[in-house]
Write a protein that holds these residues in place. Structure first.
Motif, mmCIF file in Angstrom:
data_model
loop_
_atom_site.group_PDB
_atom_site.id
_atom_site.type_symbol
_atom_site.label_atom_id
_atom_site.label_comp_id
_atom_site.label_asym_id
_atom_site.label_seq_id
_atom_site.Cartn_x
_atom_site.Cartn_y
_atom_site.Cartn_z
ATOM 1 N N ARG A 1 48.677 16.388 33.490
ATOM 2 C CA ARG A 1 48.492 17.661 32.790
ATOM 3 C C ARG A 1 47.085 18.199 32.998
ATOM 4 O O ARG A 1 46.892 19.411 33.153
ATOM 5 N N GLU A 2 46.102 17.313 33.014
ATOM 6 C CA GLU A 2 44.729 17.750 33.254
ATOM 7 C C GLU A 2 44.576 18.321 34.655
ATOM 8 O O GLU A 2 43.925 19.357 34.843
ATOM 9 N N ILE A 3 45.179 17.651 35.630
ATOM 10 C CA ILE A 3 45.126 18.161 37.005
ATOM 11 C C ILE A 3 45.806 19.514 37.102
ATOM 12 O O ILE A 3 45.305 20.448 37.749
ATOM 13 N N ARG A 4 46.942 19.640 36.422
ATOM 14 C CA ARG A 4 47.672 20.918 36.444
ATOM 15 C C ARG A 4 46.847 22.025 35.799
ATOM 16 O O ARG A 4 46.798 23.149 36.320
ATOM 17 N N ASN A 5 46.186 21.728 34.703
ATOM 18 C CA ASN A 5 45.348 22.734 34.042
ATOM 19 C C ASN A 5 44.179 23.138 34.929
ATOM 20 O O ASN A 5 43.798 24.321 34.976
ATOM 21 N N GLU A 6 43.598 22.165 35.638
ATOM 22 C CA GLU A 6 42.505 22.497 36.559
ATOM 23 C C GLU A 6 42.996 23.400 37.681
ATOM 24 O O GLU A 6 42.298 24.339 38.086
ATOM 25 N N GLU A 7 44.203 23.120 38.180
ATOM 26 C CA GLU A 7 44.770 23.970 39.230
ATOM 27 C C GLU A 7 45.027 25.376 38.707
ATOM 28 O O GLU A 7 44.786 26.375 39.406
ATOM 29 N N ARG A 8 45.507 25.477 37.487
ATOM 30 C CA ARG A 8 45.774 26.790 36.899
ATOM 31 C C ARG A 8 44.477 27.580 36.720
ATOM 32 O O ARG A 8 44.435 28.789 36.986
ATOM 33 N N LEU A 9 43.419 26.904 36.289
ATOM 34 C CA LEU A 9 42.135 27.591 36.133
ATOM 35 C C LEU A 9 41.596 28.055 37.478
ATOM 36 O O LEU A 9 41.049 29.170 37.592
ATOM 37 N N ALA A 10 41.747 27.209 38.502
ATOM 38 C CA ALA A 10 41.278 27.604 39.833
ATOM 39 C C ALA A 10 42.061 28.803 40.352
ATOM 40 O O ALA A 10 41.481 29.742 40.938
ATOM 41 N N LEU A 11 43.367 28.808 40.132
ATOM 42 C CA LEU A 11 44.177 29.951 40.567
ATOM 43 C C LEU A 11 43.820 31.209 39.781
ATOM 44 O O LEU A 11 43.814 32.319 40.338
ATOM 45 N N ALA A 12 43.537 31.034 38.496
ATOM 46 C CA ALA A 12 43.152 32.196 37.694
ATOM 47 C C ALA A 12 41.837 32.797 38.192
ATOM 48 O O ALA A 12 41.693 34.031 38.269
ATOM 49 N N ARG A 13 40.876 31.936 38.527
ATOM 50 C CA ARG A 13 39.606 32.452 39.065
ATOM 51 C C ARG A 13 39.822 33.137 40.402
ATOM 52 O O ARG A 13 39.241 34.199 40.668
ATOM 53 N N GLU A 14 40.668 32.526 41.242
ATOM 54 C CA GLU A 14 40.947 33.144 42.542
ATOM 55 C C GLU A 14 41.660 34.474 42.368
ATOM 56 O O GLU A 14 41.385 35.441 43.091
ATOM 57 N N HIS B 1 41.354 36.499 39.819
ATOM 58 C CA HIS B 1 40.360 37.456 39.335
ATOM 59 C C HIS B 1 39.491 37.963 40.482
ATOM 60 O O HIS B 1 39.261 39.176 40.632
ATOM 61 N N ASP B 2 39.005 37.047 41.328
ATOM 62 C CA ASP B 2 38.136 37.448 42.438
ATOM 63 C C ASP B 2 38.877 38.318 43.443
ATOM 64 O O ASP B 2 38.336 39.322 43.931
ATOM 65 N N THR B 3 40.127 37.942 43.759
ATOM 66 C CA THR B 3 40.889 38.711 44.749
ATOM 67 C C THR B 3 41.193 40.112 44.244
ATOM 68 O O THR B 3 41.000 41.110 44.960
ATOM 69 N N VAL B 4 41.671 40.195 43.005
ATOM 70 C CA VAL B 4 42.010 41.502 42.445
ATOM 71 C C VAL B 4 40.766 42.370 42.311
ATOM 72 O O VAL B 4 40.788 43.571 42.611
ATOM 73 N N ALA B 5 39.653 41.767 41.878
ATOM 74 C CA ALA B 5 38.415 42.539 41.737
ATOM 75 C C ALA B 5 37.964 43.089 43.081
ATOM 76 O O ALA B 5 37.516 44.250 43.175
ATOM 77 N N HIS B 6 38.071 42.281 44.137
ATOM 78 C CA HIS B 6 37.666 42.750 45.468
ATOM 79 C C HIS B 6 38.526 43.911 45.936
ATOM 80 O O HIS B 6 38.004 44.948 46.396
ATOM 81 N N HIS B 7 39.838 43.778 45.816
ATOM 82 C CA HIS B 7 40.731 44.840 46.300
ATOM 83 C C HIS B 7 40.609 46.098 45.446
ATOM 84 O O HIS B 7 40.644 47.220 45.984
ATOM 85 N N VAL B 8 40.474 45.945 44.150
ATOM 86 C CA VAL B 8 40.343 47.118 43.289
ATOM 87 C C VAL B 8 39.048 47.856 43.585
ATOM 88 O O VAL B 8 38.997 49.102 43.570
ATOM 89 N N SER B 9 37.982 47.122 43.865
ATOM 90 C CA SER B 9 36.719 47.769 44.237
ATOM 91 C C SER B 9 36.881 48.579 45.514
ATOM 92 O O SER B 9 36.382 49.713 45.612
ATOM 93 N N ALA B 10 37.593 47.999 46.498
ATOM 94 C CA ALA B 10 37.821 48.731 47.753
ATOM 95 C C ALA B 10 38.654 49.980 47.509
ATOM 96 O O ALA B 10 38.386 51.052 48.084
ATOM 97 N N ILE B 11 39.664 49.864 46.632
ATOM 98 C CA ILE B 11 40.492 51.039 46.321
ATOM 99 C C ILE B 11 39.656 52.119 45.635
ATOM 100 O O ILE B 11 39.783 53.313 45.928
ATOM 101 N N ALA B 12 38.773 51.702 44.727
ATOM 102 C CA ALA B 12 37.936 52.677 44.017
ATOM 103 C C ALA B 12 37.000 53.408 44.977
ATOM 104 O O ALA B 12 36.816 54.636 44.885
ATOM 105 N N VAL B 13 36.404 52.664 45.915
ATOM 106 C CA VAL B 13 35.500 53.302 46.884
ATOM 107 C C VAL B 13 36.257 54.289 47.759
ATOM 108 O O VAL B 13 35.790 55.430 48.007
ATOM 109 N N GLN B 14 37.417 53.905 48.235
ATOM 110 C CA GLN B 14 38.208 54.811 49.078
ATOM 111 C C GLN B 14 38.674 56.031 48.288
ATOM 112 O O GLN B 14 38.711 57.155 48.824
#
Length: 255
Positions: A173-186, A188-201
């Protein structure tokens, strides 16, 4: 002591108990065959053939030793107690078949798969039956000590396997929670990058829409593609975050 008793009483059943499978049926068949063979080679057994039939009737409870550990213990040790009481009344030296040692598996299953309440109810019942059997067999101090230690060995083994399984599940369960947190951070970073590009365009398109309509149309197409790609990646990651069913398959079924 009271706190320890409350903790035991509230202890839930372990998760991951396997369903009845081929091994369980082979186990029942093996004990049934052993009982039949013992009935053939020991025709002088007191109560023959009734005790043999009674022992054979007990063996199928092994199929439910994980799903109903207390019930199977009550039935198995109840039959053992009945044989001991009959031996005491009839003053027979040896009554029960050796295959009734199957109750040791039921003792193991009670501690391994039972809840705290089931263990608290089942162990005194087992202790009473064992005490009756030793009294009926006129066991001496060495037999009492040896038999008690032998039963405690099964209890200790079941407790160790139960503890190890719980630790392993907690680690998973601890490993699964760590994986979930890593995916959540990824995510957030991916969506933030693409949304920034959309805003600039989108800002650039708002500037050139009046002077260069064709260029603005291309930018709108790029914005649409970027938004579609961002949405697809976000859905894929959210789907991974929601998929927890795989854990059941990896946690379950440890004896």
């Amino acid at each position: 002591m009271r706190r320890l008793w409350r903790a035991l009483w509230r202890e839930p059943r372990p998760v991951g108990a396997r369903q009845v499978g081929r091994v369980d049926w082979l186990l029942v068949g093996g004990f049934e065959a052993a009982t039949v063979v013992e009935g053939i080679v020991r025709p002088q057994l007191a109560g023959h053939p009734y005790v043999i039939l009674l022992a054979m009737a007990v063996m199928p409870v092994l199929l439910w030793r994980r799903s109903h550990p207390l019930m199977t213990c009550l039935v198995g040790f109840g039959v053992a107690g009945l044989l001991s009481a009959t031996q005491l009344v009839t003053r027979t030296a040896d009554l029960g078949p050796s295959s009734m040692m199957v109750v040791l598996i039921l003792l193991y299953s009670l501690v391994r798969w039972g809840s705290g309440r089931e263990i608290a109810v089942g162990l005194p019942w087992i202790a009473a039956v064992v005490a009756l059997g030793m009294y009926a067999a006129a066991a001496g101090p060495p037999d009492l000590i040896g038999g008690t230690l032998f039963l405690l060995l099964f209890v200790a083994l079941a407790a160790v396997f139960r503890s190890r399984a719980e630790l392993w599940q907690r680690r998973q369960r601890e490993i699964r929670n760590e994986e979930r947190l890593a995916l959540a951070r990824e995510l957030h970073d991916t969506v933030a990058h693409h949304v920034s590009a959309i805003a600039v365009q989108a800002q650039a398109g708002g500037v050139i829409v009046r002077t260069q309509p064709a260029q603005a149309a291309q930018m709108l197409t790029a914005i649409e593609a970027e938004a579609t790609r961002t949405l697809a990646e976000m859905r894929a990651m959210v789907r991974v975050l929601r998929e927890d069913g795989w854990e059941d398959g990896r946690v379950g079924g440890r004896e």
